[in-house]
Design an enzyme around this catalytic site. Structure first.
Site, PDB file in Angstrom:
ATOM      1  N   GLY A 149       0.950  -1.585   0.468  1.00  0.00           N
ATOM      2  CA  GLY A 149      -0.431   0.115   0.031  1.00  0.00           C
ATOM      3  C   GLY A 149       0.813   1.480  -0.010  1.00  0.00           C
ATOM      4  O   GLY A 149       0.546   2.170   0.240  1.00  0.00           O
ATOM      5  N   SER A 150       1.881   0.897  -0.735  1.00  0.00           N
ATOM      6  CA  SER A 150       3.088   2.269  -0.708  1.00  0.00           C
ATOM      7  C   SER A 150       2.536   4.091  -1.251  1.00  0.00           C
ATOM      8  O   SER A 150       1.963   3.442  -2.147  1.00  0.00           O
ATOM      9  CB  SER A 150       3.781   2.197  -1.476  1.00  0.00           C
ATOM     10  OG  SER A 150       5.241   2.555  -0.978  1.00  0.00           O
ATOM     11  N   ASN A 151       2.634   4.962  -0.683  1.00  0.00           N
ATOM     12  CA  ASN A 151       2.553   6.242  -0.839  1.00  0.00           C
ATOM     13  C   ASN A 151       3.379   6.144  -2.088  1.00  0.00           C
ATOM     14  O   ASN A 151       3.065   7.145  -2.881  1.00  0.00           O
ATOM     15  CB  ASN A 151       1.963   7.017   0.072  1.00  0.00           C
ATOM     16  CG  ASN A 151       1.259   6.561   0.997  1.00  0.00           C
ATOM     17  OD1 ASN A 151       0.098   6.525   1.238  1.00  0.00           O
ATOM     18  ND2 ASN A 151       1.652   6.732   2.992  1.00  0.00           N
ATOM     19  N   CYS A 154       5.250   4.064  -3.937  1.00  0.00           N
ATOM     20  CA  CYS A 154       4.636   3.859  -5.335  1.00  0.00           C
ATOM     21  C   CYS A 154       3.734   4.227  -6.006  1.00  0.00           C
ATOM     22  O   CYS A 154       4.028   4.586  -6.895  1.00  0.00           O
ATOM     23  CB  CYS A 154       4.715   2.002  -5.334  1.00  0.00           C
ATOM     24  SG  CYS A 154       6.723   0.826  -4.179  1.00  0.00           S
TER      25      CYS A 154
END
Ligand SMILES: *Cc1c(COP(=O)(O)O)cnc(C)c1O
Length: 316
Positions: free
Chosen positions: A70-72, A74
């Site tokens: 759920g990386s911001n 990325c």
């Protein structure tokens, strides 16, 4: 002067938080780096302004980066790649013991809509993400591409320039602030703030709340980003990672709802919710410890709320 692209909506505003200030007994304001853009929102875009200037200079046609599922970081990288007409491959760490998340939601959904190629890896395999980067570069080069690797979180010396510049921006907006407090996950934001403060020789003391690992880990990490230790010009508030990276406690989720309802300000479950809890608990146990004028740096992450929809709706 290091080259820089213009990707973020800057300067971001600083806003007062009147009701929380009354409650906490300090003058609390928030720097709205959650407003750097709608889809590039948050702190990563400031680092990417510098990193992507280098990528374009090197003639890159594809970006490679990595992060949690759920990386911001990325998501911001995927959106910027689309804006610049570049390809993007994301190496995404699945949650411990679980397959790739379904259905895609939050940042993951946005990254896929932006056209990024998603490659899921287990937490075990992710530990060697440098090795995975190397393999991805070799594969893309063999296919005739020119890949550029954006480090995890955008956190190297070049990415940190984004927050060195942000420090000057916030100093001009609120020169009287005593401390500037932010969440820390890969260390680049804190390293940049330290660098900015060293350059101007004054301004609020950076305070970082780690959302994973511990103080010792981050002291070493920041030394490797800056090429120099930051023992006296960065305070670390350790002890607020709670259940660990991207795992929320009911107390953290309640605080997110409380701040949303009190100020209309939305924190995120992975970073800013934990950092804000660290701020509140520090002020409760050691009033005055952060000075009288406290600037909370809101580093973004709003899409993480949707990935926690289940827990957040159960806690209401
Ligand atoms: C990445 C991130 C952070 C942490 O910043 P680092 O520079 O990685 O330490 C804080 N808040 C949000 C919302 C983030 O996405």
């Amino acid at each position: 002067m290091t080259r820089r692209l213009q990707l973020a909506a800057l300067p971001t505003p600083i806003e007062p938080l009147h009701r929380l200030s009354d409650r906490l007994g300090v003058e609390l304001r928030v720097k709205r780096d959650d407003l750097t853009g709608l889809l590039v929102s948050g702190n990563k875009v400031r680092k990417l302004e510098f990193l992507l200037a280098e990528a374009l200079e090197l003639g890159a046609d594809t970006l490679i980066t990595c992060g949690g599922a759920g990386s911001n970081h990325c998501r911001a990288t995927a959106v910027i790649a689309a804006r610049l007409g570049l390809g993007c491959r994301l190496l995404l760490r699945t949650p411990e013991g679980l397959p790739e998340p379904k259905p895609w939601t939050g940042n993951l959904l946005l990254s896929s809509l932006a056209g990024a190629e998603l490659r899921f890896v287990t937490p075990d395999a992710y530990r060697d993400h440098e090795g995975l980067f190397g393999a991805a570069v070799a594969e893309l080069e063999a296919a005739g591409h020119r890949p550029y690797v954006v480090p995890e979180g955008g956190s190297n010396a070049l990415g940190a320039e984004g927050y060195a510049a942000a420090f000057e921006e916030l100093l001009s907006q609120w020169p009287e602030a005593d401390t500037v407090i932010s969440a820390m996950g890969s260390g680049g934001t804190a390293a940049g703030l330290v660098l900015g403060r060293r350059r101007v020789g004054r301004g609020p003391m950076p305070v970082a709340v780690n959302v994973c690992d511990d103080e010792e880990f981050f002291r070493a990490r920041i030394a490797s980003i800056l090429g120099d230790r930051a023992d006296h010009d960065l305070r670390i508030l350790d002890g607020f990672k709670g259940r660990g990276y991207a795992r929320s406690s009911p107390e953290e989720l309640d605080l997110i709802a409380d701040v949303a309802r009190t100020e209309g300000l939305f924190l995120d479950p992975v970073y800013t919710g934990k950092a804000f809890l660290g701020l509140m608990q520090t002020l409760a146990s050691r009033p005055g410890d952060l000075g009288e004028r406290v600037l909370f740096l809101h580093t973004g992450g709003v899409y993480g709320l949707f990935a926690e929809a289940d827990a957040l709706s159960r806690s209401r």
